[in-house]
Design a protein around this motif. Structure first.
Motif, short mmCIF file in Angstrom:
data_model
loop_
_atom_site.label_atom_id
_atom_site.label_comp_id
_atom_site.label_asym_id
_atom_site.label_seq_id
_atom_site.Cartn_x
_atom_site.Cartn_y
_atom_site.Cartn_z
N GLN A 279 0.83 -1.21 0.00
CA GLN A 279 0.00 0.00 0.00
C GLN A 279 0.86 1.26 0.00
OE1 GLN A 279 -2.93 -0.01 3.16
NE2 GLN A 279 -3.64 -2.08 2.64
N GLN A 280 1.92 1.24 0.79
CA GLN A 280 2.80 2.41 0.83
C GLN A 280 3.49 2.62 -0.51
OE1 GLN A 280 3.08 4.65 3.51
NE2 GLN A 280 3.96 5.79 1.78
N ARG A 281 3.87 1.54 -1.15
CA ARG A 281 4.52 1.65 -2.47
C ARG A 281 3.55 2.27 -3.49
NH1 ARG A 281 7.86 -1.92 -5.61
NH2 ARG A 281 8.10 -0.96 -7.67
N VAL A 282 2.30 1.84 -3.47
CA VAL A 282 1.31 2.39 -4.40
C VAL A 282 1.01 3.85 -4.05
CG1 VAL A 282 -1.02 2.17 -5.33
CG2 VAL A 282 0.33 0.12 -4.89
N GLU A 283 0.90 4.13 -2.76
CA GLU A 283 0.67 5.51 -2.31
C GLU A 283 1.77 6.44 -2.82
OE1 GLU A 283 -1.17 8.46 0.56
OE2 GLU A 283 -1.86 6.51 -0.14
N ASP A 284 3.01 6.02 -2.68
CA ASP A 284 4.14 6.83 -3.14
C ASP A 284 4.08 7.04 -4.66
OD1 ASP A 284 5.02 6.89 -0.53
OD2 ASP A 284 6.57 5.37 -0.82
N ALA A 285 3.68 6.02 -5.39
CA ALA A 285 3.60 6.13 -6.85
C ALA A 285 2.47 7.07 -7.26
CB ALA A 285 3.39 4.75 -7.46
N LEU A 286 1.35 7.02 -6.56
CA LEU A 286 0.26 7.96 -6.83
C LEU A 286 0.71 9.40 -6.58
CD1 LEU A 286 -2.71 6.02 -5.18
CD2 LEU A 286 -2.41 6.42 -7.63
N ALA A 287 1.47 9.59 -5.53
CA ALA A 287 1.98 10.92 -5.22
C ALA A 287 2.96 11.39 -6.30
CB ALA A 287 2.65 10.92 -3.85
#
Length: 303
Positions: A279-287
């Motif tokens: 989830q954190q990896r996807v969150e960072d990519a969305l950012a």
């Protein structure tokens, strides 16, 4: 219109597990407004394998009705059984879809001769246009360029979604196939290079959460504006990768929920929710792709 930026749409589900048709309408309207050229319904990203036959039929009927001629609908129709693939394709003959996306028969591991006969039989039993779908990482078999060239001689087989990520195939395929044959990438990571080498577009997972950006990327590729296209792709690249950190569509459904595009991050077993580290990896990519709302926007959004 079966070229450029085509979205492999998720199938939204309520917390109960039922298909969320209200969310499906919102997603489709968002895609249309963002410049998406076509939608794939019930592909890999659409969790077709976990839906019942009745649900699949209803999802396609609803999608065609909601599209109302504004955007072409491509329906996933593949099966590991040739007879089942023929029956399902024939059921869709008068449904209003623009084309079928027909995956190679999974698990059986057919030979090239078996693949040739499988797709030939489907094509001979329908008037619907067929887009072949080669994704050996999931199916356990690989549709070779020479087999594709033979299948392209059939009038209803009009294109290929190539999810191998093997860019060396693009030139081979272009040399073997008629110019009118549609070549679509099925791999967001390499899609821009695929188009640079002669591909016609991408069937994209990333476009679920970055539809407007993917529309711009594909238009830049059509216009051969490679420098701005590359800059945009670099911004999207972490997202292309993060959306496959776990099996598709696990990450993209979480991302759609994170962005408020769907109300529930529900999947059906054997798919399970995205793990906390992912989830954190996807969150960072969305950012990184500038898709997350700012702190000020989040403060003013109704909850």
């Amino acid at each position: 219109m079966l070229t450029r930026n085509i979205t492999a749409l998720i199938t939204p589900m309520e917390a109960s597990g039922a298909v969320d048709y209200a969310a499906l309408e919102r997603l489709m309207n968002h895609q249309i407004q963002s410049g998406t050229t076509a939608l794939v319904i019930l592909g890999t990203t659409g969790e077709a394998q976990t839906l019942t036959a009745q649900e699949r039929w209803h999802v396609i009927q609803t999608s065609v009705a909601l599209a109302a001629g504004r955007i072409p609908i491509i329906a996933g129709t593949g099966s590991s059984s040739t007879a089942d693939a023929i029956a399902w394709t024939q059921q869709l003959e008068n449904s209003g879809i623009a084309a079928c996306l027909t995956v190679t028969p999974y698990y059986n591991k057919p030979t090239p001769a078996g693949l040739l006969q499988h797709f030939t039989q489907i094509a001979n039993h329908t008037q619907l246009p067929q887009i072949l779908y080669n994704v050996p990482s999931r199916t356990g078999c690989d549709l070779q360029p020479e087999t594709i060239a033979r299948l392209a001689e059939l009038p209803t087989i009009i294109g290929l979604k190539d999810a191998t990520g093997d860019l060396s195939r693009v030139s081979r395929l272009r040399g073997l196939l008629p110019k009118s044959f549609i070549l679509l990438s099925g791999d967001d990571v390499s899609a821009l290079d695929f188009m640079r080498l002669g591909g016609d577009g991408v069937i994209s997972v990333t476009a679920n959460v970055a539809a407007s950006a993917m529309a711009t990327l594909c238009q830049l590729a059509v216009d051969r504006q490679w420098e701005p296209a590359e800059l945009l792709n670099q911004q999207l690249y972490p997202l292309h990768q993060a959306l496959f950190i776990e099996s598709n569509p696990i990450p993209v459904k979480w991302a759609c929920h994170r962005l408020g595009l769907i109300a529930s991050n529900t999947l059906r077993l054997p798919l399970t929710p995205l793990s906390a580290p992912a989830q954190q990896r996807v969150e960072d990519a969305l950012a990184a792709a500038n898709l997350l709302p700012s702190i000020q926007e989040q403060a003013t959004c109704p909850h």
